[in-house]
Design a protein around this motif. Structure first.
Motif, PDB file in Angstrom:
ATOM      1  N   GLY A  97     -14.437  20.179  19.138  1.00  0.00           N
ATOM      2  CA  GLY A  97     -14.679  18.732  18.812  1.00  0.00           C
ATOM      3  C   GLY A  97     -15.664  18.670  17.869  1.00  0.00           C
ATOM      4  N   ARG A  98     -15.749  19.635  16.958  1.00  0.00           N
ATOM      5  CA  ARG A  98     -16.230  19.421  15.331  1.00  0.00           C
ATOM      6  C   ARG A  98     -15.322  19.181  14.393  1.00  0.00           C
ATOM      7  N   VAL A  99     -14.145  19.131  14.517  1.00  0.00           N
ATOM      8  CA  VAL A  99     -13.371  18.698  13.519  1.00  0.00           C
ATOM      9  C   VAL A  99     -12.656  17.296  13.487  1.00  0.00           C
ATOM     10  N   GLY A 100     -12.660  16.438  12.644  1.00  0.00           N
ATOM     11  CA  GLY A 100     -11.955  15.195  12.276  1.00  0.00           C
ATOM     12  C   GLY A 100     -11.172  15.377  11.125  1.00  0.00           C
ATOM     13  N   THR A 101     -10.363  14.200  10.987  1.00  0.00           N
ATOM     14  CA  THR A 101      -9.557  14.202   9.673  1.00  0.00           C
ATOM     15  C   THR A 101      -9.421  12.831   9.070  1.00  0.00           C
ATOM     16  N   LEU A 102      -9.510  12.695   7.706  1.00  0.00           N
ATOM     17  CA  LEU A 102      -9.439  11.519   7.415  1.00  0.00           C
ATOM     18  C   LEU A 102      -8.449  10.813   6.652  1.00  0.00           C
ATOM     19  N   LEU A 103      -7.705  10.104   6.892  1.00  0.00           N
ATOM     20  CA  LEU A 103      -6.527   9.576   6.332  1.00  0.00           C
ATOM     21  C   LEU A 103      -6.658   8.371   5.327  1.00  0.00           C
ATOM     22  N   LEU A 104      -6.268   8.401   4.103  1.00  0.00           N
ATOM     23  CA  LEU A 104      -6.284   7.307   3.002  1.00  0.00           C
ATOM     24  C   LEU A 104      -5.035   6.570   3.110  1.00  0.00           C
ATOM     25  N   ALA A 105      -4.916   5.447   3.795  1.00  0.00           N
ATOM     26  CA  ALA A 105      -3.807   4.755   4.276  1.00  0.00           C
ATOM     27  C   ALA A 105      -3.712   3.477   3.651  1.00  0.00           C
ATOM     28  N   GLY A 106      -4.501   3.160   2.583  1.00  0.00           N
ATOM     29  CA  GLY A 106      -4.404   1.794   2.199  1.00  0.00           C
ATOM     30  C   GLY A 106      -3.276   1.273   1.168  1.00  0.00           C
ATOM     31  N   GLY A 107      -2.561   2.102   0.886  1.00  0.00           N
ATOM     32  CA  GLY A 107      -1.431   1.891  -0.040  1.00  0.00           C
ATOM     33  C   GLY A 107      -0.196   1.152   0.603  1.00  0.00           C
ATOM     34  N   GLN A 108       0.431   0.327   0.140  1.00  0.00           N
ATOM     35  CA  GLN A 108       1.941  -0.250   0.193  1.00  0.00           C
ATOM     36  C   GLN A 108       2.881   0.483  -0.254  1.00  0.00           C
ATOM     37  N   GLY A 109       4.115   0.252   0.348  1.00  0.00           N
ATOM     38  CA  GLY A 109       5.265   1.139   0.125  1.00  0.00           C
ATOM     39  C   GLY A 109       6.150   0.406  -1.093  1.00  0.00           C
ATOM     40  N   THR A 110       5.480  -0.323  -1.999  1.00  0.00           N
ATOM     41  CA  THR A 110       6.096  -1.106  -2.886  1.00  0.00           C
ATOM     42  C   THR A 110       7.196  -0.304  -3.793  1.00  0.00           C
ATOM     43  N   ARG A 111       6.443   0.695  -4.180  1.00  0.00           N
ATOM     44  CA  ARG A 111       7.311   1.640  -5.316  1.00  0.00           C
ATOM     45  C   ARG A 111       8.587   2.336  -4.637  1.00  0.00           C
ATOM     46  N   LEU A 112       8.475   2.336  -3.115  1.00  0.00           N
ATOM     47  CA  LEU A 112       9.563   2.870  -2.309  1.00  0.00           C
ATOM     48  C   LEU A 112      10.547   1.742  -2.011  1.00  0.00           C
ATOM     49  N   GLY A 113      10.210   0.587  -2.555  1.00  0.00           N
ATOM     50  CA  GLY A 113      10.939  -0.572  -2.149  1.00  0.00           C
ATOM     51  C   GLY A 113      10.775  -0.955  -0.492  1.00  0.00           C
ATOM     52  N   VAL A 188      -8.528   7.228  17.467  1.00  0.00           N
ATOM     53  CA  VAL A 188      -8.442   6.609  16.069  1.00  0.00           C
ATOM     54  C   VAL A 188      -9.377   5.507  15.737  1.00  0.00           C
ATOM     55  N   PHE A 189     -10.066   5.768  14.624  1.00  0.00           N
ATOM     56  CA  PHE A 189     -10.870   5.017  14.092  1.00  0.00           C
ATOM     57  C   PHE A 189     -10.506   4.442  12.552  1.00  0.00           C
ATOM     58  N   PHE A 190      -9.933   3.105  12.873  1.00  0.00           N
ATOM     59  CA  PHE A 190      -9.683   2.566  11.545  1.00  0.00           C
ATOM     60  C   PHE A 190     -10.866   1.824  10.983  1.00  0.00           C
ATOM     61  N   PHE A 191     -10.801   1.866   9.701  1.00  0.00           N
ATOM     62  CA  PHE A 191     -11.808   1.029   8.788  1.00  0.00           C
ATOM     63  C   PHE A 191     -11.087   0.685   7.538  1.00  0.00           C
ATOM     64  N   CYS A 192     -11.524  -0.423   6.893  1.00  0.00           N
ATOM     65  CA  CYS A 192     -10.898  -1.170   5.769  1.00  0.00           C
ATOM     66  C   CYS A 192     -11.727  -0.964   4.553  1.00  0.00           C
ATOM     67  N   GLN A 193     -11.017  -0.309   3.536  1.00  0.00           N
ATOM     68  CA  GLN A 193     -11.774  -0.195   2.294  1.00  0.00           C
ATOM     69  C   GLN A 193     -12.229  -1.551   1.465  1.00  0.00           C
ATOM     70  N   GLY A 194     -13.118  -1.390   0.783  1.00  0.00           N
ATOM     71  CA  GLY A 194     -13.688  -2.826   0.118  1.00  0.00           C
ATOM     72  C   GLY A 194     -12.837  -3.108  -1.324  1.00  0.00           C
ATOM     73  N   MET A 195     -13.127  -4.223  -1.592  1.00  0.00           N
ATOM     74  CA  MET A 195     -12.476  -4.887  -2.925  1.00  0.00           C
ATOM     75  C   MET A 195     -13.279  -5.102  -3.780  1.00  0.00           C
ATOM     76  N   PRO A 217      -8.232  -3.498  -4.277  1.00  0.00           N
ATOM     77  CA  PRO A 217      -9.105  -2.368  -3.547  1.00  0.00           C
ATOM     78  C   PRO A 217      -9.783  -1.597  -4.512  1.00  0.00           C
ATOM     79  N   ASP A 218     -11.007  -1.128  -3.764  1.00  0.00           N
ATOM     80  CA  ASP A 218     -12.046  -0.346  -4.662  1.00  0.00           C
ATOM     81  C   ASP A 218     -11.649   1.325  -4.843  1.00  0.00           C
ATOM     82  N   GLY A 219     -10.286   1.590  -4.441  1.00  0.00           N
ATOM     83  CA  GLY A 219      -9.965   2.934  -4.938  1.00  0.00           C
ATOM     84  C   GLY A 219     -10.407   3.954  -3.941  1.00  0.00           C
ATOM     85  N   ASN A 220     -10.072   5.093  -4.162  1.00  0.00           N
ATOM     86  CA  ASN A 220     -10.282   6.328  -3.012  1.00  0.00           C
ATOM     87  C   ASN A 220     -11.857   6.612  -3.088  1.00  0.00           C
TER      88      ASN A 220
END
Length: 272
Positions: A97-113, A188-195, A217-220
């Motif tokens: 239980g000592r391993v988690g993982t962090l997903l950067l999921a703030g982007g929208q799929g605009t460039r993918l249409g 699953v722990f959601f949190f929102c990046q700042g602006m 958004p304040d970036g990665n």
């Protein structure tokens, strides 16, 4: 403090920071627009914005030298036996239980249409899986592998998902609608990046309109403050999570919490 005094103090603060242009319209704005702008400005520290701009545009490496690419980088190959050892160590850390993982999921799929969070994008695979679903399935499989290696019934990898104001609500709703893709809701722990305000090349805060500051958004790099403010760091401490590999949502080939990499870093005591 009375409203008038509070607004006067706000104007003084921005003028002292050389950002007085953002408050010049306050007195002439209709009441509703003035309230909107004031509500934005209360959340902005202009002195901090100046500091961030200066640091970003005048950075000097600690040794005084110029930034340059590495001349060589040896691949993490290792012998077959070493890789087995690293993998076993990584799986053991996951099972404990000592391993988690962090997903950067703030982007929208605009460039993918695609006018939704990028993680909801269907890659066109035969199973019609989205990026979120594909990654959740990899986490589930990795948990099973770790549990089997440790001889236990189950293992848990906490998934820290950083969204943005543009994707937060829809991302949470997507996970809810899909029963967290087979994962436990609690892992699953959601949190929102700042602006942060957008700034010009001269460091001046930019306005989207007379009554609205242009924000982005304040970036990665904003994830560190986001982790602290959201309680994610406290969650890690309370649940014994010590190792948190990070990746971006549009990396469809990512080896999430790769046990070989985790095991290698743990054995090397690497700050990575």
């Amino acid at each position: 403090m009375a409203d008038g005094a509070a607004v006067a103090a706000l104007i003084e603060k921005f003028e002292a920071a050389g950002q007085g242009h953002v408050t010049q319209q306050l007195a002439s704005l209709p009441s509703e627009q003035a309230q909107h702008l004031t509500a934005q400005l209360v959340k902005i520290d202009p002195a901090r914005i100046n500091t961030l701009f200066e640091r970003a545009t005048t950075y000097t490496p600690p040794d005084g030298g110029a930034l340059a690419p590495l001349s060589e980088m040896a691949p993490l190959a290792g012998t077959g036996e070493q890789r087995k050892q690293w993998r076993a160590r990584g799986l053991a850390e996951i099972a404990a239980g000592r391993v988690g993982t962090l997903l950067l999921a703030g982007g929208q799929g605009t460039r993918l249409g695609f006018d939704h969070p990028k993680g909801m994008y269907n890659l066109g695979l035969p199973g019609k899986r989205t990026l979120f679903q594909l990654q959740a399935q990899r986490l589930l499989k990795l948990q099973d592998l770790a549990a089997a290696a440790a001889g236990t019934t189950s293992a848990t990898i906490y998934w820290y998902v950083m969204t943005s104001p543009a994707t937060d609500d829809e991302t949470r709703a997507d996970f809810e609608a899909n029963a967290f893709y087979g994962l436990e809701r609690e892992q699953v722990f959601f949190f929102c990046q700042g602006m942060l305000p957008c700034v010009s090349d001269e460091g001046k805060i930019m306005m989207e309109s007379k009554y609205s500051v242009a924000m982005a958004p304040d970036g990665n790099g904003g994830l560190y403050e986001g982790l602290a403010v959201s309680g994610a760091l406290k969650h890690m401490e309370e649940h014994g999570v010590e190792y948190v590999p990070q990746y971006c949502v549009d990396n469809a080939l990512v080896k999430i919490a790769d046990p070989i990499f985790v095991g290698y870093c743990v054995e090397q005591n690497a700050e990575c």
